[in-house]
Design a protein around this motif. Sequence first.
Motif, PDB file in Angstrom:
ATOM      1  N   HIS A  49      -9.019   3.867  -2.205  1.00 30.96           N
ATOM      2  CA  HIS A  49      -8.021   3.371  -1.260  1.00 30.96           C
ATOM      3  C   HIS A  49      -8.043   4.034   0.117  1.00 30.96           C
ATOM      4  O   HIS A  49      -7.717   3.369   1.109  1.00 30.96           O
ATOM      5  CB  HIS A  49      -6.625   3.485  -1.885  1.00 30.96           C
ATOM      6  CG  HIS A  49      -6.474   2.681  -3.134  1.00 30.96           C
ATOM      7  ND1 HIS A  49      -6.557   1.307  -3.153  1.00 30.96           N
ATOM      8  CD2 HIS A  49      -6.259   3.060  -4.420  1.00 30.96           C
ATOM      9  CE1 HIS A  49      -6.396   0.871  -4.382  1.00 30.96           C
ATOM     10  NE2 HIS A  49      -6.219   1.911  -5.179  1.00 30.96           N
ATOM     11  N   PHE A  68       0.834  -1.203   0.000  1.00 36.72           N
ATOM     12  CA  PHE A  68       0.000   0.000   0.000  1.00 36.72           C
ATOM     13  C   PHE A  68       0.870   1.254   0.000  1.00 36.72           C
ATOM     14  O   PHE A  68       0.569   2.244  -0.691  1.00 36.72           O
ATOM     15  CB  PHE A  68      -0.921   0.003   1.225  1.00 36.72           C
ATOM     16  CG  PHE A  68      -1.850   1.171   1.276  1.00 36.72           C
ATOM     17  CD1 PHE A  68      -3.037   1.168   0.558  1.00 36.72           C
ATOM     18  CD2 PHE A  68      -1.542   2.292   2.025  1.00 36.72           C
ATOM     19  CE1 PHE A  68      -3.897   2.261   0.590  1.00 36.72           C
ATOM     20  CE2 PHE A  68      -2.392   3.389   2.073  1.00 36.72           C
ATOM     21  CZ  PHE A  68      -3.574   3.374   1.351  1.00 36.72           C
ATOM     22  N   ILE A  87       0.577   1.333  -4.176  1.00 42.90           N
ATOM     23  CA  ILE A  87      -0.731   1.968  -4.315  1.00 42.90           C
ATOM     24  C   ILE A  87      -0.649   3.469  -4.078  1.00 42.90           C
ATOM     25  O   ILE A  87      -1.323   4.257  -4.756  1.00 42.90           O
ATOM     26  CB  ILE A  87      -1.726   1.303  -3.338  1.00 42.90           C
ATOM     27  CG1 ILE A  87      -1.984  -0.137  -3.776  1.00 42.90           C
ATOM     28  CG2 ILE A  87      -3.032   2.092  -3.262  1.00 42.90           C
ATOM     29  CD1 ILE A  87      -2.828  -0.944  -2.815  1.00 42.90           C
TER      30      ILE A  87
END
Length: 576
Positions: free
Chosen positions: A288, A260, A264
């Motif tokens: 997200h 993450f 991301i």
Amino acid sequence: MSFHYFAGAACRALTARKDGPSLYDVCDPVLAGPASGDPHLAKFYKTALGNPALRILLRRAGLPELSDATRLTRLREALTRARDDAEPDWAALGRPLADLVDTIPLEHPKPPPVPFAGTMPRQAQIDGAIRDCAQHLLRSFRQNGFLPTYAAFNLIGDPDVRGRELIMALTGLNSRGYKNSSLLFNLARVFIARSQARGVINPPWTGIAEPMWEPVQIRHRSAYYDAFFIEALLSYVETGLASSTDATAAKRAIADMVDFCINISREEVRGTDGARFDVITALAPAPHPRFSRFFAQIKQDLGFGVYVPDCDTTACSISAAMQAGSNDPILDQPLLDFYAGYQVRAGINEPRVTVPLNDNIDYEGGVATWIDNLKGERPYGNDLDPTLNLDILEVSFRNLARWKILETPARLATVHRIIGFQKRLAASGAFANPRSHIYYLPELYSAYFGRCYAAFLSLPLAAQAAIDPDGDFDFIRHRVLSYVQGELMAAEMNVFDAALALIALGHLGADPRAFAPALNVIIAQLGEGGRRGPFRAYEWNKMKTPTRILVGGPEVTSAFVLMGLAVARRAMVGRG
């Protein structure tokens, strides 16, 4: 605070004698009708300040000086200009409000002194608390698919934002929506702080870090938070207290959070020299961040539509990924080359700091917070926080060889100038002044210095000598230890204060016998979180504009308590 406290405070607010026009008497004629001019100002007013619950609470909160028709007219004219002018003169229209903000009686917490409690908790109690915190984190990750953090608005604002600082924000921020929200939030805080509503909005608490007891908390996910959750779970595994099942679950959660952070949440930007770098944004694109649909819209309505990357999230994410064993190519970027473009050089580079709320400190050598995105957007202007710069040093020490810092004079010079910035903070004592910090409190700065100092000590002696030839780190260490032991721990603490004290003391090599007061606070308060976790939510970091926005959560408290106890345990076992 108990139900009886809030019931009494609410009763006093609802039955107080009204003395002068209220917030709604001032604003409704300008902002409650059909929108004209800039539509966001009226939308913000109706969404954030005009909601029925706040109207009821503040209906008797009046300001007697606004009974003077001249002053009331000036204030309404300022709101009208903020609404209608294509390019408002924010300094001029903010002046009538700044004068009111200067009447707010607001100070930082000053906990009373307490006697030194030298009796240590049993080792089994410490180990049990570590396991409780770790189980809370692993259970929350399993239930949510991530570790949530929460944001909450404290409408009374920050003690460091007076009229002068309000003008700084109105002129230094770039987003008109952000200026609008700063203007109206600061108007509201005057009515709150000078009325009985103050007791409902800002009840007293124990210690320094503020508990997050506001009824509306916004759950979300950020790479900045995940980076510290990674470190907490790593520290749990390193204690040897985790069962094989827990260790496996922790490693899976860590792997997910590393992804993450560095994938991301990755975003490409240009450095000041035009070179492209991958950095980490604190708020990844939807979905997200995990906002609810309701709060995603509220965020947009309140003027937080654009969120740019920042130097701190980038540093912490890269550090956590490296500690977790990642070999992603993003770690190979010599980030010091990028940070150098955001480093303040007096009289040389452009004025990087446009919102200098902490201008009591010397910015020379410090790195500013916010990073321009590829579109060149800079909604928050820029500021400079001392703790952020500790994170840059920490990640630089961990990547000393990878980034060839000792072999590259320009990179080493960037490090030296950040260290010089930190030494001046320590020498002046400014690090212990809450006003010196934008996003943190002095006790958190102390813990983060401990974390940075530990990374420094892990380097070979020759590298330490090249980085710090004058012994500045040892000088800062003594100042920080003096603050933690002589001020923070000599007064009443809450759990979060105590966890930060342990992180600082453990990393800075304090005598383990000094841990006792903080350990006792943590063990005594175990279970205070009720069904939500072992401990309550406390202020981890904050924003001072547009009002005081606290960030934390029960999971955050568990993470920092876990790290503090793990550091203390390691020092105690080593001494034993």
